[in-house]
Design a protein around this motif. Structure first.
Motif, PDB file in Angstrom:
ATOM      1  N   GLU A 163     -19.785   6.584 -22.490  1.00 33.26           N
ATOM      2  CA  GLU A 163     -19.376   5.868 -23.695  1.00 33.26           C
ATOM      3  C   GLU A 163     -19.525   6.748 -24.935  1.00 33.26           C
ATOM      4  O   GLU A 163     -18.624   6.804 -25.790  1.00 33.26           O
ATOM      5  CB  GLU A 163     -20.210   4.600 -23.858  1.00 33.26           C
ATOM      6  CG  GLU A 163     -19.870   3.500 -22.867  1.00 33.26           C
ATOM      7  CD  GLU A 163     -20.753   2.281 -23.057  1.00 33.26           C
ATOM      8  OE1 GLU A 163     -21.549   2.281 -24.029  1.00 33.26           O
ATOM      9  OE2 GLU A 163     -20.650   1.342 -22.243  1.00 33.26           O
ATOM     10  N   VAL A 164     -20.646   7.435 -25.032  1.00 34.48           N
ATOM     11  CA  VAL A 164     -20.880   8.310 -26.180  1.00 34.48           C
ATOM     12  C   VAL A 164     -19.874   9.452 -26.211  1.00 34.48           C
ATOM     13  O   VAL A 164     -19.303   9.786 -27.267  1.00 34.48           O
ATOM     14  CB  VAL A 164     -22.332   8.861 -26.140  1.00 34.48           C
ATOM     15  CG1 VAL A 164     -22.533   9.914 -27.231  1.00 34.48           C
ATOM     16  CG2 VAL A 164     -23.341   7.745 -26.298  1.00 34.48           C
ATOM     17  N   ILE A 165     -19.608  10.057 -25.041  1.00 32.30           N
ATOM     18  CA  ILE A 165     -18.663  11.188 -24.976  1.00 32.30           C
ATOM     19  C   ILE A 165     -17.246  10.731 -25.310  1.00 32.30           C
ATOM     20  O   ILE A 165     -16.517  11.385 -26.083  1.00 32.30           O
ATOM     21  CB  ILE A 165     -18.724  11.842 -23.581  1.00 32.30           C
ATOM     22  CG1 ILE A 165     -20.065  12.574 -23.402  1.00 32.30           C
ATOM     23  CG2 ILE A 165     -17.564  12.813 -23.381  1.00 32.30           C
ATOM     24  CD1 ILE A 165     -20.276  13.149 -22.020  1.00 32.30           C
ATOM     25  N   ASP A 166     -16.811   9.602 -24.733  1.00 28.82           N
ATOM     26  CA  ASP A 166     -15.457   9.108 -24.999  1.00 28.82           C
ATOM     27  C   ASP A 166     -15.289   8.763 -26.478  1.00 28.82           C
ATOM     28  O   ASP A 166     -14.235   9.054 -27.075  1.00 28.82           O
ATOM     29  CB  ASP A 166     -15.184   7.871 -24.141  1.00 28.82           C
ATOM     30  CG  ASP A 166     -15.069   8.216 -22.670  1.00 28.82           C
ATOM     31  OD1 ASP A 166     -14.846   9.414 -22.368  1.00 28.82           O
ATOM     32  OD2 ASP A 166     -15.218   7.303 -21.827  1.00 28.82           O
ATOM     33  N   GLU A 167     -16.298   8.150 -27.079  1.00 30.21           N
ATOM     34  CA  GLU A 167     -16.226   7.809 -28.495  1.00 30.21           C
ATOM     35  C   GLU A 167     -16.120   9.057 -29.353  1.00 30.21           C
ATOM     36  O   GLU A 167     -15.330   9.111 -30.307  1.00 30.21           O
ATOM     37  CB  GLU A 167     -17.460   6.997 -28.885  1.00 30.21           C
ATOM     38  CG  GLU A 167     -17.462   6.559 -30.349  1.00 30.21           C
ATOM     39  CD  GLU A 167     -18.726   5.800 -30.710  1.00 30.21           C
ATOM     40  OE1 GLU A 167     -18.944   5.552 -31.909  1.00 30.21           O
ATOM     41  OE2 GLU A 167     -19.522   5.470 -29.784  1.00 30.21           O
ATOM     42  N   TYR A 168     -16.914  10.081 -29.022  1.00 32.06           N
ATOM     43  CA  TYR A 168     -16.870  11.341 -29.775  1.00 32.06           C
ATOM     44  C   TYR A 168     -15.514  12.016 -29.641  1.00 32.06           C
ATOM     45  O   TYR A 168     -14.904  12.433 -30.651  1.00 32.06           O
ATOM     46  CB  TYR A 168     -17.981  12.271 -29.289  1.00 32.06           C
ATOM     47  CG  TYR A 168     -17.943  13.650 -29.919  1.00 32.06           C
ATOM     48  CD1 TYR A 168     -18.555  13.901 -31.139  1.00 32.06           C
ATOM     49  CD2 TYR A 168     -17.277  14.698 -29.282  1.00 32.06           C
ATOM     50  CE1 TYR A 168     -18.498  15.155 -31.725  1.00 32.06           C
ATOM     51  CE2 TYR A 168     -17.210  15.960 -29.859  1.00 32.06           C
ATOM     52  CZ  TYR A 168     -17.837  16.185 -31.076  1.00 32.06           C
ATOM     53  OH  TYR A 168     -17.774  17.425 -31.649  1.00 32.06           O
ATOM     54  N   ASN A 169     -15.028  12.131 -28.427  1.00 37.83           N
ATOM     55  CA  ASN A 169     -13.741  12.810 -28.192  1.00 37.83           C
ATOM     56  C   ASN A 169     -12.585  12.065 -28.853  1.00 37.83           C
ATOM     57  O   ASN A 169     -11.650  12.675 -29.392  1.00 37.83           O
ATOM     58  CB  ASN A 169     -13.497  12.962 -26.692  1.00 37.83           C
ATOM     59  CG  ASN A 169     -14.472  13.947 -26.054  1.00 37.83           C
ATOM     60  OD1 ASN A 169     -15.087  14.749 -26.746  1.00 37.83           O
ATOM     61  ND2 ASN A 169     -14.594  13.878 -24.733  1.00 37.83           N
ATOM     62  N   GLU A 170     -12.649  10.731 -28.804  1.00 36.00           N
ATOM     63  CA  GLU A 170     -11.587   9.940 -29.415  1.00 36.00           C
ATOM     64  C   GLU A 170     -11.622  10.043 -30.930  1.00 36.00           C
ATOM     65  O   GLU A 170     -10.571  10.144 -31.594  1.00 36.00           O
ATOM     66  CB  GLU A 170     -11.722   8.484 -28.981  1.00 36.00           C
ATOM     67  CG  GLU A 170     -10.602   7.593 -29.485  1.00 36.00           C
ATOM     68  CD  GLU A 170     -10.749   6.168 -28.985  1.00 36.00           C
ATOM     69  OE1 GLU A 170     -10.000   5.297 -29.458  1.00 36.00           O
ATOM     70  OE2 GLU A 170     -11.623   5.930 -28.101  1.00 36.00           O
ATOM     71  N   ARG A 171     -12.809  10.031 -31.508  1.00 34.23           N
ATOM     72  CA  ARG A 171     -12.957  10.109 -32.961  1.00 34.23           C
ATOM     73  C   ARG A 171     -12.482  11.449 -33.494  1.00 34.23           C
ATOM     74  O   ARG A 171     -11.967  11.554 -34.622  1.00 34.23           O
ATOM     75  CB  ARG A 171     -14.417   9.866 -33.338  1.00 34.23           C
ATOM     76  CG  ARG A 171     -14.644   9.801 -34.860  1.00 34.23           C
ATOM     77  CD  ARG A 171     -16.057   9.362 -35.205  1.00 34.23           C
ATOM     78  NE  ARG A 171     -17.054  10.316 -34.752  1.00 34.23           N
ATOM     79  CZ  ARG A 171     -17.926  10.084 -33.774  1.00 34.23           C
ATOM     80  NH1 ARG A 171     -17.896   8.915 -33.125  1.00 34.23           N
ATOM     81  NH2 ARG A 171     -18.790  11.002 -33.417  1.00 34.23           N
ATOM     82  N   ASN A 172     -12.659  12.503 -32.684  1.00 36.32           N
ATOM     83  CA  ASN A 172     -12.285  13.852 -33.130  1.00 36.32           C
ATOM     84  C   ASN A 172     -10.948  14.315 -32.557  1.00 36.32           C
ATOM     85  O   ASN A 172     -10.610  15.501 -32.660  1.00 36.32           O
ATOM     86  CB  ASN A 172     -13.385  14.849 -32.741  1.00 36.32           C
ATOM     87  CG  ASN A 172     -14.676  14.620 -33.506  1.00 36.32           C
ATOM     88  OD1 ASN A 172     -14.837  15.068 -34.643  1.00 36.32           O
ATOM     89  ND2 ASN A 172     -15.617  13.902 -32.883  1.00 36.32           N
ATOM     90  N   ASN A 173     -10.187  13.368 -31.959  1.00 38.93           N
ATOM     91  CA  ASN A 173      -8.856  13.683 -31.420  1.00 38.93           C
ATOM     92  C   ASN A 173      -8.890  14.909 -30.497  1.00 38.93           C
ATOM     93  O   ASN A 173      -8.139  15.870 -30.668  1.00 38.93           O
ATOM     94  CB  ASN A 173      -7.848  13.909 -32.556  1.00 38.93           C
ATOM     95  CG  ASN A 173      -7.658  12.665 -33.412  1.00 38.93           C
ATOM     96  OD1 ASN A 173      -7.581  11.556 -32.878  1.00 38.93           O
ATOM     97  ND2 ASN A 173      -7.593  12.848 -34.725  1.00 38.93           N
TER      98      ASN A 173
END
Length: 411
Positions: free
Chosen positions: A278-288
């Motif tokens: 969840e943390v990784i997906d949120e980070y990757n999505e936020r930073n495109n």
């Protein structure tokens, strides 16, 4: 002669009365009281020496009646009586010291104290004073003269009793600072000592090593040199495990979706995998992040998941002391691979149980490493070289056969 025999008979009778009547009566009275000090003073082994003083005292008092006209004989007998009185009194005080020592060593709070060194110091002083008194009686001089002479020869006495004096001072320091007790596990490489302290005396400390040999060390060596005392470990209720496994760095990689799905099925890793994803997906999505290139963004690695597994495994292991520090960490990479260190404390200080717990944990760790697609680094052994040689021979034979086949076809 008859009168002298009569005096000896009276002295013998007094000795019998003291030993068989008065002594038993005093011991019985002491046992009926609630106080403990009188049990020490009036112990039969102590009072027997005091009872022996009665006979020489009676002879010393009564002998002038017979030999008043023979001064040399009178002087000789009286000196013998004085020596007997001094020796009996010295034996009484020595037995009293031993009784006090035995009483205090039987108490839990004093059992591990180096009291034997103190006892031996008091005995040396007692016998030294007793010897001076006996010599002064023999030569007919005041003991003060001999004590004065001892002051003049103090340097020689200090040289003779150097070890005893240093041992006494060291014993006081060891006891006052609580540095050493009987029963402590100590290690002193300088003296090849590694074992349990079984005795602390005025001149020596005896250590029973783990190979059942005995090492004797002077007490002052524990003040002047360094030594390791494991008592703190024993009192803490946990013994440290600090061991690493070398991982082949070539086997470290990013986790694929298939690997993540596999790790989710591991019970103690399920929550960790879900939260981390969840943390990784949120980070990757936020930073495109462009996930088509693995170096972009954040990814889980098989080694990171392995560390998380070990942390939860140690956290939930019943034989680990969770009140003390535990962690899984990387050490500096070497030519032997990447060391992953397990640092924790067992909940027992018993050596056999400690080794069993440690072995069980590392048996498990070594068995599950392959589940994380990791390889343990290990130097090649004879079997590896033989397999390599066999593979080379097989390749060479296959190459030769192929060459022969091609030559045949060409012909």
């Amino acid at each position: 002669i008859v009168a002298f025999a009569l005096i000896l008979g009276v002295a013998y009778l007094a000795n019998v009365i003291c030993h068989h009547i008065l002594l038993k009566l005093i011991v019985k009275l002491a046992q009926k009281t609630k106080a403990t000090w009188d049990d020490i003073v009036f112990d039969p082994k102590v009072m027997v020496h005091l009872a022996r003083i009665a006979a020489p005292i009676l002879i010393y008092i009564l002998i002038p009646i017979i030999f008043s006209d023979v001064p040399r004989t009178l002087c000789l007998i009286q000196r013998i009586c004085q020596i007997a009185i001094v020796v009996s009194f010295i034996c009484f005080v020595n037995a009293l010291f031993i009784a006090i020592y035995q009483v205090y060593t039987s108490k839990e709070e004093y059992r591990n104290r180096p009291l034997k060194g103190l006892l031996q110091t008091l005995q040396v002083i007692l016998f030294l004073v007793g010897g001076i008194l006996v010599i002064s009686i023999l030569i007919g001089k005041s003991p003060l003269i001999l004590f004065t002479g001892l002051g003049a020869s103090a340097a020689i006495m200090m040289l003779i009793f150097k070890d005893s004096i240093m041992g006494f001072v060291s014993g006081i320091q060891l006891s006052a600072n609580n540095m050493l007790q009987v029963g402590d596990w100590i290690a002193m490489p300088k003296y090849n000592a590694d074992g349990i302290v079984i005795e602390v005396t005025l001149n020596t400390v005896k250590v029973k090593n783990w190979d059942n040999s005995i090492t004797t060390i002077p007490p002052y060596a524990f003040i002047s040199d360094s030594f390791q005392n494991w008592r703190g470990m024993q009192e803490s209720g946990g013994r440290r495990v600090k061991r690493s496994i070398n991982i082949d760095m070539r086997s470290v990689k990013f986790c694929t979706p298939e690997m993540i799905a596999k790790y989710r099925k591991i019970h103690i890793l399920k929550d960790y995998i879900e939260k981390t994803e969840e943390v990784i997906d949120e980070y990757n999505e936020r930073n495109n992040i462009d996930n088509s290139v693995l170096v972009n963004g954040r990814r889980q690695t098989n080694l990171g998941v392995f560390r998380a597994y070990l942390t939860d495994f140690i956290k939930n292991y019943p034989d680990v002391n969770h009140n003390l520090m535990y962690m899984i960490r990387h050490l500096h990479p070497t030519e032997k691979g990447l060391p992953v260190e397990l640092y924790f404390f067992t909940n027992t200080t018993n050596w056999i149980l400690y080794e069993s717990v440690q072995a069980d944990i590392f048996d498990h760790v070594l068995a599950i490493i392959s589940e994380f697609d990791l390889n343990v680094f290990q130097d090649p052994i004879g079997t590896d070289f033989r397999n390599l040689a066999n593979n080379i021979d097989r390749i060479h034979k296959n190459t030769t056969q192929i060459s022969s086949t091609k030559d045949t076809k060409s012909i």
